[in-house]
Enzyme design. Structure first.
Site, PDB file in Angstrom:
ATOM      1  N   HIS A 191       5.695   6.242  -0.904  1.00 12.41           N
ATOM      2  CA  HIS A 191       6.500   5.027  -1.031  1.00 12.41           C
ATOM      3  C   HIS A 191       5.653   3.799  -0.746  1.00 12.41           C
ATOM      4  O   HIS A 191       4.593   3.887  -0.132  1.00 12.41           O
ATOM      5  CB  HIS A 191       7.678   5.068  -0.049  1.00 12.41           C
ATOM      6  N   HIS A 241       0.863  -1.187   0.000  1.00 13.80           N
ATOM      7  CA  HIS A 241       0.000   0.000   0.000  1.00 13.80           C
ATOM      8  C   HIS A 241       0.896   1.232   0.000  1.00 13.80           C
ATOM      9  O   HIS A 241       2.104   1.122   0.207  1.00 13.80           O
ATOM     10  CB  HIS A 241      -0.898   0.012   1.251  1.00 13.80           C
TER      11      HIS A 241
END
Length: 178
Positions: free
Chosen positions: A131, A47
């Site tokens: 990220h 995620h």
């Protein structure tokens, strides 16, 4: 010692989830790196974190969801290009990062941070860096890759997740387009 089912807190975070086919592609790419350090993040947990809340009282969750529902969303699906591999030494993680964060993503993160201020969550001390974590406890240099990463994370909603015993469970989600 209290029974865990009565625990009044949950570990929560807002994130953009990753489509199953994308999770597979990223996991395959990571596998090709033949990494010899760290613990791989399970592909189903891939995620992109928007805002980490940490331990949240169960009684607060409904109000947090109400506040999240009022966040001014970008009005478009988000496209985040993950095109860089990086090692964050301080956290001991190997990440897929974005060379250039889309402005709509930064606006969404800022709006979420503002919406969460009344709940007393610490404001993020550092600048938001989009990220996706590939490995934890990673202690080596940035690995060489024959195929440079070029993954496009597409999101039509953002999600409130609970982290429990290494598993992430979606509690609620909100569309990015009206």
């Amino acid at each position: 010692m209290s029974d865990e089912s009565h625990e009044p807190f949950k570990r929560l975070f807002f994130a953009l989830s990753c489509a199953p086919e994308q999770r597979r592609a990223i996991a395959q790419w990571r596998g090709a790196l033949q990494l010899r350090s760290g613990r791989p993040v399970p592909a189903e947990n891939f995620h992109l974190t928007l805002k980490f809340l940490g331990a949240v009282g169960v009684a607060q969750i409904a109000d947090i969801c109400t506040a999240a529902a009022k966040v001014r969303v970008p009005g478009v699906a988000l496209r985040v290009v993950l095109d860089r591999v990086d090692v964050w030494r301080k956290h001991g993680v190997l990440v897929l990062a974005s060379e250039q964060a889309p402005p709509e993503l930064l606006r969404l993160v800022y709006a979420l941070e503002q919406a969460m201020l009344p709940f007393g969550f610490e404001d993020s001390p550092k600048e938001f860096r989009p990220h996706l974590t590939l490995m934890r406890d990673y202690r080596l240099p940035v690995p060489e890759s024959e195929t440079p990463p070029e993954f496009i994370l597409r999101a039509e909603h953002f999600t409130l997740f609970e982290s429990h015993k290494g598993r992430y469970r979606a509690l609620a989600e909100w569309p990015l387009m009206p």
